[in-house]
Design an enzyme around this catalytic site. Structure first.
Site, PDB file in Angstrom:
ATOM      1  CG  ASP A 266      -1.843   1.190   1.286  1.00 31.08           C
ATOM      2  OD1 ASP A 266      -2.699   1.293   0.382  1.00 31.08           O
ATOM      3  OD2 ASP A 266      -1.714   2.019   2.210  1.00 31.08           O
ATOM      4  CD  GLU A 341      -2.304   2.847  -3.568  1.00 34.65           C
ATOM      5  OE1 GLU A 341      -3.248   3.638  -3.745  1.00 34.65           O
ATOM      6  OE2 GLU A 341      -1.726   2.714  -2.470  1.00 34.65           O
TER       7      GLU A 341
END
Length: 686
Positions: A266, A341
């Site tokens: 993330d 990401e």
């Protein structure tokens, strides 16, 4: 280490290439339900882990998915209301009474392990979403000296250093030191965004970021806001060896405890680029995950081949085991797959990040998602003329892949249509128009490089086609540029390559379109007139234009100059078509010069036992038409998406209706038609 990281990622991704893998974002997201982005759908409210274990995982495998991306499984600071990104305790998987609950939003630790077991038993690989860059919900504050910086530009100091109360002490008393006795405190964090001694503990206006004395912002992060090291809460200092060692220790514990096959990393643009590339991922990949769980689970877990939903890679680079009882067995696991990401629409920034990580990760193709969203806004802005035409011209599909990661670095691109961050009301809202989603899914599922999101019934059809037909060399027919089309891919360049990465999200309308998230068979109903002829050079006034057989392409719509940059720009007068002919001006604003609202491509099919079963795909962002493409002479093709596009057929003029079957001419060319603003997928009969 550099070579090892790239080789490890390549091995993990090549393992999936043999089976045309599809990675599903296995948690639905519905921010509209509560007006914010803190809720997911009823499935996870009742317990997402139980939902997966009680048959959902098996159903997803049967539908054609090969891997699941699970939400962050750790305890967030909002307890059973936290979606997992507000990390409080990495070691609490729904086991301890902390933050007002024992379970996480998705269930208990035991239910999580059962869900992973069910996925593995169904032949699915599992990626866990991990959030290592920040903490929220500290157990106590600490008085520290810190320097305020403006939130809008972290290079601009907003005052002198001063004493603040920082939310930096995490003792996790409910866990009582089990699994780890590491205490997170002010030495573990570089910055915070709240001074608890001001405004009743609320953020200042305008907001500030406080850099704690003895720490610095990392230089290896995004330069947005000057320096984007701090995202939220207490920012983990990845320059501290003790912090890195604790995160590596947690990673080993988590991998062994859960048996996951890979990770979704993330918010990496807020974290030092060297952390994952040079420290965390090499440590994870150096240790083979044991099939034995640290805690007991229901029955022995299967021995599976690790690695998940990867990029295009040479078929056979890593062997895939035969199946036994639905599980992959007897294959040494390749290294853990990792997709990061990094949210940026600039492909140059993404390729630079890949280089900085020694190509040891894949990245989500955010630029491609942005192109999908922009293309859907073209010809979808309302205010039409009442005759089915739209207020703005259709998107130029011949440039759809320009500036995307799948074009620049296909072996490291995870493509997607939408995810939890992009739906309306979410943090990075950029929804793709409903009418364009089937076209977008065709791009990510049926091309040689490029995994899908929320969609309608056509997704189930595309998944079946991907599994059975979407193999072998690919040739593009992208408008102007002669035989093979603009930017065509030479067959030799993609021979033996399966796909890039494809992402789907498990939403209320994923695949099935029936509102409950189930993947049904699609199809059914309608579909137009089976006896209608295929448009050709002599059919309905169409004219042949080189590789294109378009239905009398029209001059540019007068509003083109004001359309989004994904729409075709204005041009003057008549236009030379690809074959050298001049396309006469007409009055339909739903077509573009040279047929640039139409694109197509072919895949030659599986080259193993039996005859090849190829596929031809055609997309239209405007009027219906056809694309002339090469295929084996005399072969027959049938349209797999006809029944799934009944609404488009009903709205379109009958003269553009698609025949159910077409036969390729003796010269090896055929005009493959498509309805207006739709996708047609033609598959070769055996």
């Amino acid at each position: 280490m550099v070579a090892d990281g790239a080789a490890a990622q390549a091995a993990a991704t090549a393992a999936e290439a043999n089976r045309n893998g599809v990675l599903l974002q296995a948690f639905p997201w519905d921010p509209a339900a509560s007006g914010d982005d803190t809720r997911v759908s009823e499935a996870s409210e009742a317990g997402l882990w139980r939902h997966l274990a009680d048959g959902r995982a098996a159903a997803l495998a049967a539908a054609g998915f090969t891997a699941l991306w699970l939400p962050p499984p750790v305890k967030g600071f909002q307890g059973d209301r936290d979606v997992g990104y507000g990390v409080y305790d990495l070691y609490d998987l729904g086991e301890f009474p902390q933050c007002g609950s024992v379970r996480t939003k998705y269930g208990t630790r035991e239910e999580l392990l059962a869900a992973i077991d069910a996925a593995h038993a169904a032949g699915l690989r599992v990626l866990a979403d991990i959030v290592l860059g920040h903490r929220l919900g500290a157990d106590a504050t600490q008085r520290v000296t810190a320097t305020p910086y403006t939130d809008a530009d972290r290079t601009v100091q907003a005052g002198r250093p001063r004493k603040i109360l920082a939310h930096t002490k995490f003792t996790c008393p409910g866990r009582g030191g089990r699994y780890s006795d590491f205490v997170w405190n002010a030495h573990s964090f570089s910055s915070v965004d709240v001074d608890a001694s001001c405004r009743g503990g609320r953020r200042e206006v305008p907001p500030r970021v406080y850099l704690i004395d003895g720490h610095s912002f990392s230089a290896g992060v995004s330069t947005e806001r000057g320096n984007y090291d701090h995202l939220m809460g207490a920012n983990v200092d990845l320059a501290k060896p003790a912090v890195v060692a604790e995160l590596v220790s947690w990673g080993h514990w988590f991998s062994a405890t859960t048996g996951v096959d890979g990770y979704r990393l993330d918010a990496v643009k807020h974290m030092d680029v060297g952390f994952y590339a040079d420290a965390w991922l090499p440590a994870m990949r150096a240790r083979t995950v044991s099939p034995a769980r640290i805690a007991t689970a229901a029955g022995p877990p299967p021995v599976i081949a690790a690695g998940v939903a990867g990029a295009a890679g040479a078929v056979g680079a890593v062997g895939i085991a035969a199946t036994a009882g639905g599980c992959l067995v007897d294959t040494p696991p390749p290294p853990l797959f990792a997709v990061a990401e990094y949210w940026s629409e600039d492909v140059g920034i993404l390729t630079a990040y890949l280089a900085a990580t020694h190509h040891s990760v894949a990245l989500f193709d955010v630029p491609l998602h942005a192109r999908f969203a922009a293309a859907g806004r073209c010809a979808d802005t309302g205010g039409g003329d009442g005759d089915g035409h739209h207020a703005t011209p259709p998107a130029d599909l011949t440039t759809l892949l320009d500036g995307t990661l799948v074009a620049a670095a296909p072996a490291h691109a995870v493509t997607f249509v939408e995810n939890h961050d992009t739906v309306a009301g979410a943090a990075l809202a950029s929804p793709v128009a409903e009418w364009f989603k089937p076209l977008a899914y065709a791009v990510v599922l049926l091309r040689a490089a490029g995994l899908p999101g929320r969609g309608g019934g056509v997704l189930a059809v595309l998944l079946r086609v991907r599994r059975a037909y979407a193999y072998g060399p690919q040739v593009d027919y992208f408008g102007e540029g002669g035989r093979g089309g603009r930017g065509s891919v030479a067959a030799a360049a993609v021979a033996g390559v399966s796909h890039g990465h494809i992402l789907a999200s498990d939403g209320d309308t994923t695949a099935g379109g029936d509102g409950d998230g189930d993947v049904d068979g699609g199809g059914g109903g309608g579909g137009g007139n089976n006896s209608s002829r295929v448009p050709s050079a002599n059919n309905h006034g169409a004219r042949e234009t080189g590789d294109w057989d378009t239905l009398a392409a029209d001059p540019v719509h007068p509003d083109a100059e004001h359309c989004h940059n994904a729409c075709v720009a204005a041009s003057d007068g008549n236009r030379a078509a690809p074959g050298g002919a001049t396309t006469p001006p007409t009055t339909n604003p739903d077509r573009l010069p040279g047929g640039r609202h139409l694109i197509g491509w072919t895949r030659s099919g599986w080259d193993g036992d039996g005859p090849p079963r190829g596929v031809a795909v055609v997309l239209s962002s405007g009027a219906g038409g056809a694309v002339r493409m090469r295929a084996p002479a005399g072969s027959t093709y049938r349209d797999m998406t006809r029944a799934s596009t009944a609404a488009a057929a009903a709205a379109d003029d009958d003269k553009y209706a698609i025949a159910g079957v077409l036969t390729v001419g003796a010269d090896g060319w055929a005009a493959f038609p498509v309805r207006a603003r739709s996708v047609a997928v033609w598959v070769a009969d055996a």
